[in-house]
Scaffold this motif. Structure first.
Motif, PDB file in Angstrom:
ATOM      1  N   UNK A  61      -5.566  -6.390   9.181  1.00 59.78           N
ATOM      2  CA  UNK A  61      -5.764  -5.197  10.004  1.00 59.78           C
ATOM      3  C   UNK A  61      -5.269  -3.921   9.332  1.00 59.78           C
ATOM      4  N   UNK A  62      -4.188  -3.995   8.611  1.00 59.82           N
ATOM      5  CA  UNK A  62      -3.628  -2.819   7.949  1.00 59.82           C
ATOM      6  C   UNK A  62      -4.505  -2.387   6.776  1.00 59.82           C
ATOM      7  N   UNK A  63      -5.150  -3.327   6.145  1.00 63.15           N
ATOM      8  CA  UNK A  63      -5.935  -3.034   4.942  1.00 63.15           C
ATOM      9  C   UNK A  63      -7.386  -2.676   5.226  1.00 63.15           C
ATOM     10  N   UNK A  86      -7.355   0.412   3.279  1.00 65.92           N
ATOM     11  CA  UNK A  86      -7.235   1.530   4.200  1.00 65.92           C
ATOM     12  C   UNK A  86      -6.090   2.470   3.866  1.00 65.92           C
ATOM     13  N   UNK A  87      -5.965   3.474   4.701  1.00 65.56           N
ATOM     14  CA  UNK A  87      -5.028   4.571   4.505  1.00 65.56           C
ATOM     15  C   UNK A  87      -3.567   4.114   4.427  1.00 65.56           C
ATOM     16  N   UNK A  88      -3.176   3.164   5.244  1.00 64.13           N
ATOM     17  CA  UNK A  88      -1.782   2.710   5.266  1.00 64.13           C
ATOM     18  C   UNK A  88      -1.346   2.188   3.895  1.00 64.13           C
ATOM     19  N   UNK A  89      -2.207   1.408   3.262  1.00 64.69           N
ATOM     20  CA  UNK A  89      -1.882   0.872   1.938  1.00 64.69           C
ATOM     21  C   UNK A  89      -1.750   2.008   0.929  1.00 64.69           C
ATOM     22  N   UNK A  90      -2.708   2.916   0.949  1.00 60.23           N
ATOM     23  CA  UNK A  90      -2.704   4.026  -0.005  1.00 60.23           C
ATOM     24  C   UNK A  90      -1.466   4.903   0.163  1.00 60.23           C
ATOM     25  N   UNK A  91      -1.094   5.184   1.408  1.00 62.42           N
ATOM     26  CA  UNK A  91       0.079   6.018   1.655  1.00 62.42           C
ATOM     27  C   UNK A  91       1.360   5.334   1.196  1.00 62.42           C
ATOM     28  N   UNK A  92       1.496   4.068   1.494  1.00 60.66           N
ATOM     29  CA  UNK A  92       2.695   3.337   1.089  1.00 60.66           C
ATOM     30  C   UNK A  92       2.754   3.210  -0.431  1.00 60.66           C
ATOM     31  N   UNK A  93       1.646   2.910  -1.056  1.00 60.41           N
ATOM     32  CA  UNK A  93       1.599   2.801  -2.506  1.00 60.41           C
ATOM     33  C   UNK A  93       1.973   4.135  -3.156  1.00 60.41           C
TER      34      UNK A  93
END
Length: 160
Positions: free
Chosen positions: A14-16, A32-39
């Protein structure tokens, strides 16, 4: 002897999931956005040696399958919409085209996923088949016993 604490973050589907509005996006493969922001946060703050992001191959397969199903569903929906529009005076005959029925979205998604994973150096976690049942069982137990899951906020920088 000193030890350095390392953190491993394993992502759920769901997060990806990459979305376009409220629907699954399939024109490319990315996270998705969550992965990119955390990375980005990890890299910008020099934490790459301390924090490792990883995605299980099981999650990657589910993301690919979601994209394939969404494409097929959208083409079928489009066919039905075109049927309803045909015959209206302002729409020229054959002006609305349906995507090529021979296009293999599965191959397209597979190739894009492989390219994305390689180009971005995505760490993948491989679960052995014999562990699948216990992994699924544990996930179901955790979800079933939580009334309101906690959402962790990673993106706020501490004030100094």
């Amino acid at each position: 002897m000193s030890y350095k604490l390392k953190t491993l973050i394993v992502f759920d589907t769901n997060v990806l999931r990459e979305m376009h509005g409220k629907e699954v996006a399939y024109s490319k493969f990315s996270f998705g956005k969550a992965y990119e922001e955390l990375n980005s946060f990890i890299n910008e703050n020099g934490l790459a040696g301390d924090v490792v992001l990883t995605v299980s191959t099981m999650v990657i397969e589910e993301l690919k399958n979601q994209k394939k199903r969404a494409y097929v569903q959208d083409v079928n929906d489009l066919k039905e919409i075109v049927k309803r529009l045909v015959g209206l005076p302002h729409i020229a005959k054959n002006s609305i085209t349906i995507p090529d029925e021979n296009f293999d979205c599965e191959i397209f998604v597979e190739e894009n996923a492989k390219k994305f994973i390689e180009e971005n150096g995505i760490n993948t976690l491989i679960y052995k088949d014999e562990h699948s049942t216990s992994i699924l069982s544990n996930m179901i137990k955790k979800v079933a016993t939580v009334d309101k899951p906690k959402v962790l906020k990673f993106f706020h920088r501490p004030r100094l």
